[in-house]
Design a protein around this motif. Sequence first.
Motif, PDB file in Angstrom:
ATOM      1  N   LYS A  81       0.543  -1.122  -0.132  1.00  0.00           N
ATOM      2  CA  LYS A  81       0.170  -0.013  -0.182  1.00  0.00           C
ATOM      3  C   LYS A  81       0.578   1.276   0.579  1.00  0.00           C
ATOM      4  CE  LYS A  81      -4.041  -2.177   2.917  1.00  0.00           C
ATOM      5  NZ  LYS A  81      -4.653  -2.379   4.033  1.00  0.00           N
ATOM      6  N   HIS A  82       2.028   1.089   0.786  1.00  0.00           N
ATOM      7  CA  HIS A  82       2.449   2.526   0.693  1.00  0.00           C
ATOM      8  C   HIS A  82       3.888   2.668   0.281  1.00  0.00           C
ATOM      9  CE1 HIS A  82      -0.305   3.192   3.610  1.00  0.00           C
ATOM     10  NE2 HIS A  82      -0.232   1.866   4.892  1.00  0.00           N
ATOM     11  N   ILE A  83       4.942   1.570  -0.367  1.00  0.00           N
ATOM     12  CA  ILE A  83       6.382   1.610  -0.807  1.00  0.00           C
ATOM     13  C   ILE A  83       6.674   2.519  -1.456  1.00  0.00           C
ATOM     14  CG2 ILE A  83       6.015  -0.040  -2.320  1.00  0.00           C
ATOM     15  CD1 ILE A  83       9.217  -0.957  -2.063  1.00  0.00           C
ATOM     16  N   HIS A  84       5.646   3.022  -2.646  1.00  0.00           N
ATOM     17  CA  HIS A  84       5.601   3.947  -3.296  1.00  0.00           C
ATOM     18  C   HIS A  84       5.939   5.844  -2.722  1.00  0.00           C
ATOM     19  CE1 HIS A  84       1.017   3.901  -2.689  1.00  0.00           C
ATOM     20  NE2 HIS A  84       1.331   5.307  -3.007  1.00  0.00           N
ATOM     21  N   GLU A  85       5.476   5.758  -1.481  1.00  0.00           N
ATOM     22  CA  GLU A  85       5.092   7.294  -1.027  1.00  0.00           C
ATOM     23  C   GLU A  85       6.310   7.759  -0.044  1.00  0.00           C
ATOM     24  OE1 GLU A  85       2.572   6.503   1.959  1.00  0.00           O
ATOM     25  OE2 GLU A  85       0.975   5.909   1.243  1.00  0.00           O
ATOM     26  N   TYR A  86       7.320   6.778  -0.367  1.00  0.00           N
ATOM     27  CA  TYR A  86       8.818   6.449   0.134  1.00  0.00           C
ATOM     28  C   TYR A  86       9.683   7.133  -0.860  1.00  0.00           C
ATOM     29  CZ  TYR A  86       6.804   4.855   4.612  1.00  0.00           C
ATOM     30  OH  TYR A  86       6.025   4.744   5.566  1.00  0.00           O
ATOM     31  N   ASP A  87      11.493   7.847  -0.404  1.00  0.00           N
ATOM     32  CA  ASP A  87      11.987   8.080  -1.089  1.00  0.00           C
ATOM     33  C   ASP A  87      12.907   7.300  -1.098  1.00  0.00           C
ATOM     34  OD1 ASP A  87      11.037  10.915  -1.828  1.00  0.00           O
ATOM     35  OD2 ASP A  87      11.615  11.591  -0.278  1.00  0.00           O
ATOM     36  N   VAL A  88      13.187   6.266  -0.182  1.00  0.00           N
ATOM     37  CA  VAL A  88      14.472   5.321   0.283  1.00  0.00           C
ATOM     38  C   VAL A  88      14.260   4.642   0.893  1.00  0.00           C
ATOM     39  CG1 VAL A  88      16.734   5.149   1.372  1.00  0.00           C
ATOM     40  CG2 VAL A  88      16.067   7.309  -0.015  1.00  0.00           C
ATOM     41  N   VAL A  89      13.884   3.338   0.722  1.00  0.00           N
ATOM     42  CA  VAL A  89      13.563   1.734   1.738  1.00  0.00           C
ATOM     43  C   VAL A  89      15.162   1.309   1.748  1.00  0.00           C
ATOM     44  CG1 VAL A  89      12.814  -0.130   1.735  1.00  0.00           C
ATOM     45  CG2 VAL A  89      11.449   1.363   0.109  1.00  0.00           C
ATOM     46  N   ALA A 373      22.966  10.378   5.287  1.00  0.00           N
ATOM     47  CA  ALA A 373      21.827  10.726   4.689  1.00  0.00           C
ATOM     48  C   ALA A 373      22.853  11.275   3.189  1.00  0.00           C
ATOM     49  CB  ALA A 373      21.615  12.021   5.712  1.00  0.00           C
ATOM     50  N   LYS A 374      24.065  11.477   2.687  1.00  0.00           N
ATOM     51  CA  LYS A 374      23.827  11.811   1.675  1.00  0.00           C
ATOM     52  C   LYS A 374      23.768  11.240   0.060  1.00  0.00           C
ATOM     53  CE  LYS A 374      27.256  15.666   4.196  1.00  0.00           C
ATOM     54  NZ  LYS A 374      28.848  16.423   4.183  1.00  0.00           N
ATOM     55  N   GLU A 375      25.218   9.898   1.136  1.00  0.00           N
ATOM     56  CA  GLU A 375      24.706   8.804  -0.110  1.00  0.00           C
ATOM     57  C   GLU A 375      22.965   8.420   0.108  1.00  0.00           C
ATOM     58  OE1 GLU A 375      26.721   6.988  -1.114  1.00  0.00           O
ATOM     59  OE2 GLU A 375      28.442   7.889   0.270  1.00  0.00           O
ATOM     60  N   PHE A 376      22.098   8.424   0.555  1.00  0.00           N
ATOM     61  CA  PHE A 376      20.749   8.496   0.342  1.00  0.00           C
ATOM     62  C   PHE A 376      20.161   9.676  -0.782  1.00  0.00           C
ATOM     63  CE2 PHE A 376      18.860   6.080   4.420  1.00  0.00           C
ATOM     64  CZ  PHE A 376      19.491   4.952   3.914  1.00  0.00           C
ATOM     65  N   ALA A 377      20.861  10.469  -0.539  1.00  0.00           N
ATOM     66  CA  ALA A 377      20.098  11.579  -1.414  1.00  0.00           C
ATOM     67  C   ALA A 377      20.789  10.940  -2.450  1.00  0.00           C
ATOM     68  CB  ALA A 377      20.729  13.359  -1.048  1.00  0.00           C
ATOM     69  N   LYS A 378      22.061  10.940  -2.961  1.00  0.00           N
ATOM     70  CA  LYS A 378      22.277  10.688  -4.245  1.00  0.00           C
ATOM     71  C   LYS A 378      21.484   9.428  -5.084  1.00  0.00           C
ATOM     72  CE  LYS A 378      27.112  11.299  -3.337  1.00  0.00           C
ATOM     73  NZ  LYS A 378      28.556  10.282  -2.572  1.00  0.00           N
ATOM     74  N   ILE A 379      21.233   8.468  -4.590  1.00  0.00           N
ATOM     75  CA  ILE A 379      20.465   7.549  -5.045  1.00  0.00           C
ATOM     76  C   ILE A 379      18.534   7.849  -5.392  1.00  0.00           C
ATOM     77  CG2 ILE A 379      21.577   5.227  -4.010  1.00  0.00           C
ATOM     78  CD1 ILE A 379      19.418   4.989  -1.818  1.00  0.00           C
ATOM     79  N   GLN A 380      18.642   8.697  -4.256  1.00  0.00           N
ATOM     80  CA  GLN A 380      17.116   9.036  -4.709  1.00  0.00           C
ATOM     81  C   GLN A 380      16.908  10.208  -6.186  1.00  0.00           C
ATOM     82  OE1 GLN A 380      15.973  12.363  -2.031  1.00  0.00           O
ATOM     83  NE2 GLN A 380      13.731  12.588  -2.927  1.00  0.00           N
ATOM     84  N   SER A 381      18.773  10.623  -6.212  1.00  0.00           N
ATOM     85  CA  SER A 381      18.009  11.598  -7.427  1.00  0.00           C
ATOM     86  C   SER A 381      18.449  10.981  -8.805  1.00  0.00           C
ATOM     87  CB  SER A 381      19.703  12.615  -7.034  1.00  0.00           C
ATOM     88  OG  SER A 381      20.393  11.936  -6.691  1.00  0.00           O
TER      89      SER A 381
END
Length: 381
Positions: A81-89, A373-381
């Motif tokens: 129901k919700h995985i699409h709501e997140y920027d990183v799992v 957090a910087k690594e997460f930002a990289k994979i999000q973008s």
Amino acid sequence: MKILNICAYTWAIGGPARIIYDHTTVVLKLGHQVDILSPASPEDKIYPAPDGARVIVCKRTTPISRFFPEFSLELWDFLKKHIHEYDVVHCHGIWHFGSVAPFLFKNNTPKAVTIHGLLDHWALHHGYWKKKIFSVLFQKRFLKKANLIQINNHDELNDLRQYLGFQHPNVAIIPNGMQLDELATLPPKGTFRQKFGLPTDKKIVLFMGRLNIKKGLDLLLPAFQKYAQQYDDTLLVLAGPDDGYQALTERFISDHHLAHKMIMVGMLTGELKKAALADADIFALTSYSEGFSIAALEAMTAGVPALVSNRIGFDGTVAQYHAAHEVPLTVEGVLEGLVQMLQNPSYCDTLKKNAKKMVWELYDIEIVAGNLAKEFAKIQS
């Protein structure tokens, strides 16, 4: 960013829950949102969450979870129901349902995995066939698809390369960290002794962790028994929840008539754990396998000289700083370390000073969590 952590977020799981707590504290201050999705059984005690974070508890589905660790239909439904709501799992650990479930959905949410030391030789060969089947069906295939794999040290990098058969292109070596100020002030000395009626004229060796074979209790217990035969000046305090080795520990204590020398106090939390660290003369962790030992880091941060194996996940920095006494994985080696530390206070003072320098230079959670957090930002973008 909106981040979803997946882990059995319970007191019994030990280090990973503490790691998530500390990282979340920093990430929230950076302006991100954090949810923690935790499979759990009714008897599990859920770890506290930092203010502003949300813990979503999903009931484990029995009897399937006995064979497929931490399997939970509620967890599956939540992700659906919700995985699409997140920027990183962010999946913590491997070999369990939560580490593969996000990969079973067709979606573009970036997925990160922290290995937590579960690919080293010792870990792979305990429960070998179960892990072999799980690997063939799920784990290896999905690790290859991870947008980011976080590891703590270069040993884990080699373990990951061996397991996958190639070097994964998206790997970040980021160690665990500690909220250093939290252990800057400890309860008054004697608080822990008074709580458990321990004599004031005995030194304390503190083991703090899950009672599990991988923690090296099969080395520490007989080594301490031999020490106690030579010196009547020390108690071994065993603090931690049962994880398969409590009955063997109790039998060892009974068979060798050591009830007055080895004290089991169960799991310690909060101020009582700090009190134990305040009263401990040395901390002992002769582990066969750790991704990165939070218990050892807590002890060194609190100024307790540590006796450890070289398998606690610090990537050589303990030896580099001479921040603890490292012992080989033998009873004789552990015994020699106990004697050297307990009979040489000036040596322990040196270890304490070196450990403090190492911790403050390398393991401040503000820096470590910010890097992740910087690594997460990289994979999000």
